[in-house]
Scaffold this motif. Structure first.
Motif, PDB file in Angstrom:
ATOM      1  N   ALA A   4      36.752  38.805  51.389  1.00 25.25           N
ATOM      2  CA  ALA A   4      37.225  39.268  50.078  1.00 25.25           C
ATOM      3  C   ALA A   4      38.599  38.679  49.778  1.00 25.25           C
ATOM      4  N   GLU A   5      39.493  38.743  50.746  1.00 25.45           N
ATOM      5  CA  GLU A   5      40.855  38.254  50.527  1.00 25.45           C
ATOM      6  C   GLU A   5      40.887  36.739  50.338  1.00 25.45           C
ATOM      7  N   THR A   6      40.114  36.007  51.137  1.00 27.08           N
ATOM      8  CA  THR A   6      40.136  34.548  50.978  1.00 27.08           C
ATOM      9  C   THR A   6      39.523  34.128  49.642  1.00 27.08           C
ATOM     10  N   GLN A   7      38.551  34.872  49.162  1.00 28.82           N
ATOM     11  CA  GLN A   7      38.009  34.592  47.831  1.00 28.82           C
ATOM     12  C   GLN A   7      39.073  34.822  46.757  1.00 28.82           C
ATOM     13  N   LEU A   8      39.873  35.860  46.943  1.00 31.73           N
ATOM     14  CA  LEU A   8      40.941  36.140  45.978  1.00 31.73           C
ATOM     15  C   LEU A   8      42.014  35.056  45.964  1.00 31.73           C
ATOM     16  N   VAL A   9      42.290  34.479  47.119  1.00 31.42           N
ATOM     17  CA  VAL A   9      43.276  33.394  47.174  1.00 31.42           C
ATOM     18  C   VAL A   9      42.849  32.254  46.248  1.00 31.42           C
ATOM     19  N   ASP A  10      41.564  32.022  46.133  1.00 31.99           N
ATOM     20  CA  ASP A  10      41.057  30.979  45.240  1.00 31.99           C
ATOM     21  C   ASP A  10      41.021  31.426  43.779  1.00 31.99           C
ATOM     22  N   ALA A  11      40.753  32.703  43.555  1.00 34.99           N
ATOM     23  CA  ALA A  11      40.556  33.207  42.186  1.00 34.99           C
ATOM     24  C   ALA A  11      41.855  33.520  41.447  1.00 34.99           C
ATOM     25  N   LEU A  12      42.838  34.023  42.133  1.00 30.43           N
ATOM     26  CA  LEU A  12      44.055  34.481  41.453  1.00 30.43           C
ATOM     27  C   LEU A  12      44.811  33.393  40.696  1.00 30.43           C
ATOM     28  N   PRO A  13      44.904  32.170  41.206  1.00 28.99           N
ATOM     29  CA  PRO A  13      45.581  31.142  40.410  1.00 28.99           C
ATOM     30  C   PRO A  13      44.886  30.880  39.068  1.00 28.99           C
ATOM     31  N   ALA A  27      52.472  38.573  37.463  1.00 31.48           N
ATOM     32  CA  ALA A  27      51.861  39.623  38.286  1.00 31.48           C
ATOM     33  C   ALA A  27      50.729  39.045  39.133  1.00 31.48           C
ATOM     34  N   PHE A  28      49.921  38.166  38.545  1.00 30.10           N
ATOM     35  CA  PHE A  28      48.850  37.527  39.312  1.00 30.10           C
ATOM     36  C   PHE A  28      49.428  36.639  40.409  1.00 30.10           C
ATOM     37  N   GLU A  29      50.499  35.933  40.114  1.00 22.34           N
ATOM     38  CA  GLU A  29      51.132  35.077  41.121  1.00 22.34           C
ATOM     39  C   GLU A  29      51.718  35.914  42.257  1.00 22.34           C
ATOM     40  N   HIS A  30      52.295  37.061  41.906  1.00 20.10           N
ATOM     41  CA  HIS A  30      52.823  37.974  42.925  1.00 20.10           C
ATOM     42  C   HIS A  30      51.679  38.505  43.792  1.00 20.10           C
ATOM     43  N   HIS A  31      50.584  38.874  43.147  1.00 19.06           N
ATOM     44  CA  HIS A  31      49.423  39.369  43.890  1.00 19.06           C
ATOM     45  C   HIS A  31      48.874  38.277  44.804  1.00 19.06           C
ATOM     46  N   LEU A  32      48.919  37.034  44.358  1.00 20.24           N
ATOM     47  CA  LEU A  32      48.468  35.918  45.191  1.00 20.24           C
ATOM     48  C   LEU A  32      49.292  35.854  46.478  1.00 20.24           C
ATOM     49  N   GLU A  33      50.598  35.986  46.370  1.00 18.36           N
ATOM     50  CA  GLU A  33      51.448  35.951  47.560  1.00 18.36           C
ATOM     51  C   GLU A  33      51.135  37.128  48.489  1.00 18.36           C
ATOM     52  N   LEU A  64      32.804  40.675  41.707  1.00 16.86           N
ATOM     53  CA  LEU A  64      33.997  41.045  40.940  1.00 16.86           C
ATOM     54  C   LEU A  64      34.721  39.802  40.429  1.00 16.86           C
ATOM     55  N   ILE A  65      34.791  38.786  41.260  1.00 13.86           N
ATOM     56  CA  ILE A  65      35.448  37.541  40.852  1.00 13.86           C
ATOM     57  C   ILE A  65      34.638  36.851  39.763  1.00 13.86           C
ATOM     58  N   LYS A  66      33.327  36.900  39.873  1.00 14.77           N
ATOM     59  CA  LYS A  66      32.479  36.298  38.850  1.00 14.77           C
ATOM     60  C   LYS A  66      32.729  36.957  37.491  1.00 14.77           C
ATOM     61  N   GLU A  67      32.879  38.271  37.485  1.00 14.61           N
ATOM     62  CA  GLU A  67      33.210  38.969  36.242  1.00 14.61           C
ATOM     63  C   GLU A  67      34.558  38.494  35.703  1.00 14.61           C
ATOM     64  N   GLY A  68      35.522  38.319  36.603  1.00 14.72           N
ATOM     65  CA  GLY A  68      36.827  37.822  36.193  1.00 14.72           C
ATOM     66  C   GLY A  68      36.757  36.414  35.633  1.00 14.72           C
ATOM     67  N   GLU A  69      35.899  35.582  36.207  1.00 13.35           N
ATOM     68  CA  GLU A  69      35.752  34.202  35.725  1.00 13.35           C
ATOM     69  C   GLU A  69      35.207  34.163  34.301  1.00 13.35           C
ATOM     70  N   ILE A  70      34.367  35.111  33.956  1.00 18.16           N
ATOM     71  CA  ILE A  70      33.863  35.199  32.582  1.00 18.16           C
ATOM     72  C   ILE A  70      35.027  35.432  31.628  1.00 18.16           C
TER      73      ILE A  70
END
Length: 112
Positions: A4-13, A27-33, A64-70
């Motif tokens: 889950a976390e490694t997928q988020l590392v790709d999605a947050l940027p 906020a997204f950049e902070h969450h990425l860190e 969840l990431i797929k929904e975000g990509e939409i």
């Protein structure tokens, strides 16, 4: 959780780039860190218990990431898209909290 976390590392940027609000992008950049820190901590835990950090793909986070990509690709009012991105991020955050709470409970039951 590692998947889950490694997928988020790709999605947050991508989410940061899609945000119209600079405050939201930050906020997204902070969450990425923070997420990179979570990945590092999980890798350390796996190392301590002598397990590989790779494993099965977290399909829930993938969804969840797929929904975000939409929302990232959505056109229209930037403020409405930002609101959607915030909602997607909240769903991800709640999923993470539930996952870590469960992991903590299991670890305690196992004496870890």
């Amino acid at each position: 959780m590692y998947s889950a976390e490694t997928q988020l590392v790709d999605a947050l940027p991508k989410m940061a780039e899609a945000a119209a609000s600079q405050e939201l992008a930050s906020a997204f950049e902070h969450h990425l860190e923070e997420t990179r820190g979570h990945v590092s901590r999980l890798e350390s835990i796996f190392n301590q218990i002598g397990e590989k950090s790779s494993g099965e793909t977290c399909e829930a986070m993938k969804g969840l990431i797929k929904e975000g990509e939409i929302l990232v690709k959505a056109e229209g009012d930037p403020d409405v898209r930002d609101a959607g991105l915030i909602g997607a991020a909240q769903r991800v955050e709640h999923y993470e909290m539930a996952g870590y709470g469960t992991a903590r409970s299991l670890a305690r039951r196992l004496g870890e």
